[in-house]
Design an enzyme around this catalytic site. Structure first.
Site, PDB file in Angstrom:
ATOM      1  N   CYS A 109       3.185  -1.838 -10.215  1.00 47.68           N
ATOM      2  CA  CYS A 109       2.964  -0.873  -9.149  1.00 47.68           C
ATOM      3  C   CYS A 109       4.197  -0.709  -8.267  1.00 47.68           C
ATOM      4  O   CYS A 109       4.165   0.012  -7.281  1.00 47.68           O
ATOM      5  CB  CYS A 109       1.731  -1.242  -8.333  1.00 47.68           C
ATOM      6  N   ASP A 136       5.570  -2.881  -6.311  1.00 48.02           N
ATOM      7  CA  ASP A 136       5.478  -3.597  -5.040  1.00 48.02           C
ATOM      8  C   ASP A 136       6.606  -4.617  -4.888  1.00 48.02           C
ATOM      9  O   ASP A 136       6.958  -5.304  -5.839  1.00 48.02           O
ATOM     10  CB  ASP A 136       4.151  -4.363  -4.942  1.00 48.02           C
ATOM     11  N   CYS A 151       1.062  -1.149  -1.880  1.00 51.45           N
ATOM     12  CA  CYS A 151      -0.202  -0.542  -1.505  1.00 51.45           C
ATOM     13  C   CYS A 151      -0.845  -1.321  -0.354  1.00 51.45           C
ATOM     14  O   CYS A 151      -0.359  -2.376   0.054  1.00 51.45           O
ATOM     15  CB  CYS A 151      -1.145  -0.523  -2.701  1.00 51.45           C
ATOM     16  N   CYS A 183      -2.337  -8.109  -6.306  1.00 52.72           N
ATOM     17  CA  CYS A 183      -1.702  -8.127  -4.980  1.00 52.72           C
ATOM     18  C   CYS A 183      -1.796  -9.530  -4.371  1.00 52.72           C
ATOM     19  O   CYS A 183      -0.867  -9.985  -3.703  1.00 52.72           O
ATOM     20  CB  CYS A 183      -2.379  -7.130  -4.046  1.00 52.72           C
TER      21      CYS A 183
END
Lengths: 131, 176
Positions: free
Chosen positions: A37, A39, A63, A106
């Site tokens: 993603c 990140d 996110c 995450c």
């Protein structure tokens, strides 16, 4: 996707955003990233001579769940020993924030950031002792 | 769907290597699409219609993967059982992540300042970085067959792709 109230709270009012002095021998830095993603997470901890984390700051591009995970761990880290910090599991973070399965990564990122920061401070301490 | 096991390179009759000829890829993709176009199967039996539709869908997917260097590299590694973006793997070279952070910060500042010029400049830097990584991947995947190093480079390229997509989005927002 609907975020949980706790994720929204941390996302809207992130705790401990910022940096510590990376050249301070008492400061450990952990940088991790998730290509899936895009990140990027930076976690910095300030550890006193008794091995207690006095301060923690983070900076995360990602996110809402990634920001919330890092914000939450900075709160958790303060006052803990680096051994206790190292023992924090991503499942605890995911549970506290009620992360859905697609956002578990995450919390993995946050756990790995803690481990990287602890490894960095230990390396700094070892270098100091060797000197 | 049984067709998912068909190799994307074989589908377009091109050599299975990272350094591919985009013109050949495009022309073979168009040929596959036209050969399987629904118009050709109006009076065909249902089973043939279904196969043509599946092939057309597969060709779309295969084309979108092969034309993107990042997706192509990731796909080639998958063929060797390697998941380049495994969620449990969050370790990246620190300098690379620092650079990512820096780009992200500059994009954020440029967005605040509504500076398309700065965004274009960052996009240009990302393009240069992309070219470097693509050259590295050609060497690692096609010549040295060094899959471990190729995985690390692919991860970087996927990161850069994401930043590029985000820049495009910001530029679009500012244009509105």
């Amino acid at each position: 996707m609907a975020y949980s109230d706790k994720v929204l709270d941390h996302y809207e009012n992130p705790r401990n955003v910022g940096s510590l002095d990376k050249n301070d021998p008492q400061v450990g830095t952990g940088m991790v990233g998730a290509p899936a993603c895009g990140d990027v997470m930076k976690l910095m901890i300030k550890v006193n001579d008794s091995g207690i984390i006095e301060d923690a700051k983070f900076k995360t591009y990602g996110c809402g769940s990634a920001i919330a995970s890092s914000s939450l761990v900075t709160e958790w880290l303060k006052g803990r020993t680096i051994e206790e910090a190292y023992a924090i599991k991503n499942s605890e973070i995911a549970e506290e924030l009620a992360l859905p399965p697609v956002k578990i990564h995450c919390s993995v990122l946050a756990e790995d950031a803690i481990k990287a920061a602890v490894a960095d401070i230990k390396a700094k301490q070892a270098a100091k002792e060797a000197a | 769907m049984q067709s998912t096991s068909i190799n994307y390179f074989k589908l377009f009759a091109i050599a299975e290597q990272f350094d591919l000829d985009v013109t050949t890829l495009e022309s073979n993709f168009r040929k596959t699409q036209s050969a399987n176009h629904p118009d050709r199967f109006v009076s065909a039996p249902a089973s043939e219609k279904l196969v043509a539709m599946q092939l057309a869908t597969l060709a779309n997917e295969a084309y979108s993967v092969l034309k993107s260097p990042a997706k192509r590299a990731k796909y080639m590694l998958e063929q060797h059982g390697i998941d380049a973006i495994a969620e449990t793997n969050t370790a990246m070279p620190t300098e690379f992540l620092m650079q990512q952070m820096e780009w992200r910060e500059r994009i954020e500042d440029a967005k605040m300042a509504r500076s398309i010029t700065e965004l274009d400049e960052i996009a240009g830097e990302l393009k240069l970085e992309t070219n470097l990584l693509v050259n590295e991947l050609h060497e690692l995947l096609d010549i040295k067959k060094d899959l471990t190093s190729a995985t690390a480079v692919t991860r970087k390229l996927i990161f850069i792709d994401k930043v590029c997509a985000d820049i495009d989005q910001v530029i679009e927002q500012l244009d509105d």
